[in-house]
Design a protein around this motif. Structure first.
Motif, mmCIF file in Angstrom:
data_model
loop_
_atom_site.group_PDB
_atom_site.id
_atom_site.type_symbol
_atom_site.label_atom_id
_atom_site.label_comp_id
_atom_site.label_asym_id
_atom_site.label_seq_id
_atom_site.Cartn_x
_atom_site.Cartn_y
_atom_site.Cartn_z
ATOM 1 N N ARG A 56 -0.617 -4.025 -4.551
ATOM 2 C CA ARG A 56 -1.281 -5.249 -4.101
ATOM 3 C C ARG A 56 -1.937 -5.063 -2.740
ATOM 4 N NH1 ARG A 56 1.051 -9.454 -1.431
ATOM 5 N NH2 ARG A 56 3.142 -8.637 -1.885
ATOM 6 N N PHE A 57 -1.249 -4.383 -1.842
ATOM 7 C CA PHE A 57 -1.818 -4.124 -0.518
ATOM 8 C C PHE A 57 -3.045 -3.215 -0.624
ATOM 9 C CE2 PHE A 57 2.710 -4.585 1.412
ATOM 10 C CZ PHE A 57 2.630 -5.960 1.290
ATOM 11 N N ALA A 58 -2.966 -2.209 -1.496
ATOM 12 C CA ALA A 58 -4.098 -1.301 -1.677
ATOM 13 C C ALA A 58 -5.310 -2.036 -2.242
ATOM 14 C CB ALA A 58 -3.697 -0.145 -2.585
ATOM 15 N N GLU A 59 -5.074 -2.964 -3.142
ATOM 16 C CA GLU A 59 -6.174 -3.776 -3.684
ATOM 17 C C GLU A 59 -6.863 -4.568 -2.576
ATOM 18 O OE1 GLU A 59 -4.257 -6.107 -6.651
ATOM 19 O OE2 GLU A 59 -4.229 -4.486 -8.143
ATOM 20 N N GLN A 60 -6.074 -5.074 -1.629
ATOM 21 C CA GLN A 60 -6.649 -5.787 -0.494
ATOM 22 C C GLN A 60 -7.517 -4.854 0.350
ATOM 23 O OE1 GLN A 60 -3.407 -7.590 1.697
ATOM 24 N NE2 GLN A 60 -2.609 -8.662 -0.115
ATOM 25 N N ALA A 61 -7.052 -3.618 0.528
ATOM 26 C CA ALA A 61 -7.807 -2.652 1.323
ATOM 27 C C ALA A 61 -9.144 -2.326 0.672
ATOM 28 C CB ALA A 61 -6.981 -1.376 1.504
ATOM 29 N N VAL A 62 -9.135 -2.146 -0.630
ATOM 30 C CA VAL A 62 -10.383 -1.859 -1.342
ATOM 31 C C VAL A 62 -11.330 -3.052 -1.250
ATOM 32 C CG1 VAL A 62 -11.393 -1.387 -3.610
ATOM 33 C CG2 VAL A 62 -9.318 -0.178 -2.896
ATOM 34 N N ALA A 63 -10.786 -4.242 -1.425
ATOM 35 C CA ALA A 63 -11.606 -5.453 -1.378
ATOM 36 C C ALA A 63 -12.245 -5.654 -0.005
ATOM 37 C CB ALA A 63 -10.759 -6.665 -1.749
ATOM 38 N N HIS A 64 -11.541 -5.231 1.059
ATOM 39 C CA HIS A 64 -12.058 -5.390 2.419
ATOM 40 C C HIS A 64 -12.774 -4.132 2.913
ATOM 41 C CE1 HIS A 64 -9.210 -8.796 2.287
ATOM 42 N NE2 HIS A 64 -9.997 -9.326 3.197
ATOM 43 N N ASP A 65 -13.051 -3.209 1.996
ATOM 44 C CA ASP A 65 -13.873 -2.031 2.291
ATOM 45 C C ASP A 65 -13.273 -1.122 3.370
ATOM 46 O OD1 ASP A 65 -16.081 -0.602 1.477
ATOM 47 O OD2 ASP A 65 -17.397 -1.427 3.015
ATOM 48 N N TYR A 66 -11.950 -0.972 3.346
ATOM 49 C CA TYR A 66 -11.325 -0.008 4.252
ATOM 50 C C TYR A 66 -11.770 1.405 3.885
ATOM 51 C CZ TYR A 66 -8.051 -3.178 6.612
ATOM 52 O OH TYR A 66 -7.496 -4.158 7.388
ATOM 53 N N ASP A 67 -11.846 2.259 4.891
ATOM 54 C CA ASP A 67 -12.214 3.648 4.641
ATOM 55 C C ASP A 67 -11.087 4.397 3.959
ATOM 56 O OD1 ASP A 67 -13.776 6.127 4.978
ATOM 57 O OD2 ASP A 67 -12.163 6.675 6.342
ATOM 58 N N MET A 68 -9.842 4.090 4.330
ATOM 59 C CA MET A 68 -8.711 4.830 3.785
ATOM 60 C C MET A 68 -7.489 3.944 3.705
ATOM 61 S SD MET A 68 -7.405 7.160 7.025
ATOM 62 C CE MET A 68 -9.008 7.386 7.828
ATOM 63 N N VAL A 69 -6.563 4.325 2.845
ATOM 64 C CA VAL A 69 -5.222 3.749 2.803
ATOM 65 C C VAL A 69 -4.248 4.902 3.019
ATOM 66 C CG1 VAL A 69 -3.486 2.563 1.427
ATOM 67 C CG2 VAL A 69 -5.885 1.889 1.239
ATOM 68 N N ILE A 70 -3.331 4.719 3.955
ATOM 69 C CA ILE A 70 -2.342 5.748 4.264
ATOM 70 C C ILE A 70 -1.014 5.364 3.621
ATOM 71 C CG2 ILE A 70 -1.075 6.933 6.095
ATOM 72 C CD1 ILE A 70 -3.451 6.283 7.958
ATOM 73 N N SER A 71 -0.506 6.242 2.778
ATOM 74 C CA SER A 71 0.780 6.034 2.132
ATOM 75 C C SER A 71 1.875 6.653 2.987
ATOM 76 C CB SER A 71 0.783 6.681 0.740
ATOM 77 O OG SER A 71 2.082 6.647 0.170
ATOM 78 N N THR A 90 -12.606 4.413 -1.475
ATOM 79 C CA THR A 90 -11.530 4.396 -0.479
ATOM 80 C C THR A 90 -10.647 5.621 -0.651
ATOM 81 O OG1 THR A 90 -11.542 1.981 -0.549
ATOM 82 C CG2 THR A 90 -9.665 3.035 0.507
ATOM 83 N N LYS A 91 -10.397 6.326 0.449
ATOM 84 C CA LYS A 91 -9.657 7.573 0.384
ATOM 85 C C LYS A 91 -8.170 7.370 0.660
ATOM 86 C CE LYS A 91 -13.795 10.057 1.830
ATOM 87 N NZ LYS A 91 -14.452 10.875 2.883
ATOM 88 N N LEU A 92 -7.387 8.320 0.193
ATOM 89 C CA LEU A 92 -5.933 8.277 0.364
ATOM 90 C C LEU A 92 -5.499 9.269 1.432
ATOM 91 C CD1 LEU A 92 -3.046 7.429 -0.610
ATOM 92 C CD2 LEU A 92 -3.183 9.344 -2.240
ATOM 93 N N GLY A 93 -4.716 8.785 2.389
ATOM 94 C CA GLY A 93 -4.028 9.651 3.336
ATOM 95 C C GLY A 93 -2.538 9.586 3.057
ATOM 96 N N ILE A 94 -1.820 10.677 3.305
ATOM 97 C CA ILE A 94 -0.398 10.714 2.967
ATOM 98 C C ILE A 94 0.442 11.159 4.161
ATOM 99 C CG2 ILE A 94 1.358 11.692 1.440
ATOM 100 C CD1 ILE A 94 -0.811 12.221 -0.614
ATOM 101 N N LEU A 95 1.446 10.341 4.479
ATOM 102 C CA LEU A 95 2.519 10.741 5.385
ATOM 103 C C LEU A 95 3.761 10.887 4.510
ATOM 104 C CD1 LEU A 95 1.880 8.321 8.395
ATOM 105 C CD2 LEU A 95 1.012 10.642 8.034
ATOM 106 N N PRO A 96 4.189 12.114 4.247
ATOM 107 C CA PRO A 96 5.258 12.347 3.263
ATOM 108 C C PRO A 96 6.628 11.954 3.791
ATOM 109 C CG PRO A 96 4.523 14.424 4.206
ATOM 110 C CD PRO A 96 3.639 13.361 4.781
ATOM 111 N N LEU A 97 7.080 10.774 3.395
ATOM 112 C CA LEU A 97 8.348 10.240 3.889
ATOM 113 C C LEU A 97 9.287 9.866 2.744
ATOM 114 C CD1 LEU A 97 6.906 8.070 6.797
ATOM 115 C CD2 LEU A 97 8.357 10.093 7.034
#
Length: 327
Positions: A56-71, A90-97
């Motif tokens: 749901r949060f990622a959908e909001q990011a895409v809708a608001h034209d964010y450049d990236m979403v960091i997981s 929209t690109k994916l960034g990863i912090l492996p936690l």
């Protein structure tokens, strides 16, 4: 690997799974905001409270034209976010936690948060494939059999991490009974009583367990590893080869590289998708969706070498764990 141009927009949404893995996330938001600000990236942070929040949060990011979403979580969090970002700009960034971090490891993303942030800041991205099973996406691995049973048991454990996972593996191994499957590939059908069948977009499950050592994330194909039923000793040796990178040479193993396949079993039952357990039906229709996700990764792809690559990864993990304890 195919790649995209370096990032032009500088807005990021970080989605944090506070209960993933065992590492503390105290101070994470401040660290990410300060480090990425140096590269001109502004970061907004949201925290998940349950399944479906990351999507749901990622959908909001895409809708608001964010450049990236960091997981900021494990493979389950990555799966939710990537499922939304696939086939978008929209690109994916990863912090492996997470506990295993199979997708991040397969991309060569360091397990240390500060070093993983450098990968995002450098802005190099590539296009990755994904697998699809009965309409559900997976980015690392999908499996039936023993690994699905272990994922189900592990998900019910109160504590996470490598030690808990190893305990789940041993407990399930003592009682697990292989099941019959029919694997259909291009008109040919293999019927076999198998210990497990793993369908792999990435080379490993996580924690440096290489179930398909030569799988590539951007070749438009999926690697299938069939572990046949064997004696307890021969099956244990498969586990050793899983950690050394020599599993494809084991006599209990058959491997296939496919764009599509069907697995048929006696009835509905457990599966895992990127380590997350669920129940699916008798027929499992699998396909590769090529170049569907844009993800930040190191520009140089390391060549996999049996024993050498797993050993190097283990040393790096130890170094990161020591660093985290004294941070």
């Amino acid at each position: 690997m195919p790649n995209d141009k370096k990032m032009e927009k500088r807005e990021a949404l970080m989605i944090v799974n506070p209960v993933s893995g065992t590492r503390s996330k105290r101070g994470l938001e401040e660290l990410v905001v300060s480090r990425l600000a140096m590269s001109g990236v502004t970061v907004r942070t949201l925290y998940t409270e349950g399944s479906g929040d990351a999507s749901r949060f990622a959908e909001q990011a895409v809708a608001h034209d964010y450049d990236m979403v960091i997981s900021a979580g494990g493979d389950g969090t990555v799966n939710e976010i990537a499922g939304v970002l696939s086939h978008t700009s929209t690109k994916l960034g990863i912090l492996p936690l997470g506990s295993g971090n199979g997708f991040a490891r397969s991309l060569g993303i360091p397990q240390d948060v500060e070093e993983a942030l450098k990968v995002i800041a450098e802005g190099y991205s590539l296009r990755c494939d994904r697998g699809v099973v009965n309409g559900l996406p997976f980015y690392c691995t999908f499996g039936v059999g023993f690994d699905a049973a272990v994922s189900e048991k592990f998900s019910k454990m109160k504590r996470r991490g490598r030690i808990t996972y190893v305990k789940s593996v041993f407990r399930e191994f003592l009682n697990y009974q292989p099941e019959p499957y029919a694997l259909s590939i291009g008109g040919s059908v293999l019927t076999e009583k198998a210990f497990l069948i793993a369908v792999c977009n990435a080379p490993q499950y996580g924690n440096n367990a290489y179930i398909a050592p030569h799988a590539k994330l951007s070749d438009g194909m999926l690697d299938i590893t069939v572990v046949h039923s064997g004696s307890p000793l021969s099956t244990v040796l498969v586990g050793v080869d899983l950690l050394t990178g020599y599993i494809d040479r084991n006599t209990l193993i058959d491997t296939f590289r496919v764009s599509a396949a069907t697995i048929t079993r006696l009835g509905c039952g457990p599966v895992h998708i990127d380590g997350e357990p669920m129940t699916l039906g008798t027929n499992l229709e699998i396909s590769c969706d090529p170049s569907s996700l844009s993800v930040y990764a190191p520009e140089k792809e390391a060549e996999f070498k049996p024993i050498v690559s797993p050993l190097r990864a283990m040393i790096d993990d130890f170094r990161y764990d020591v660093k985290a304890k004294f941070r």
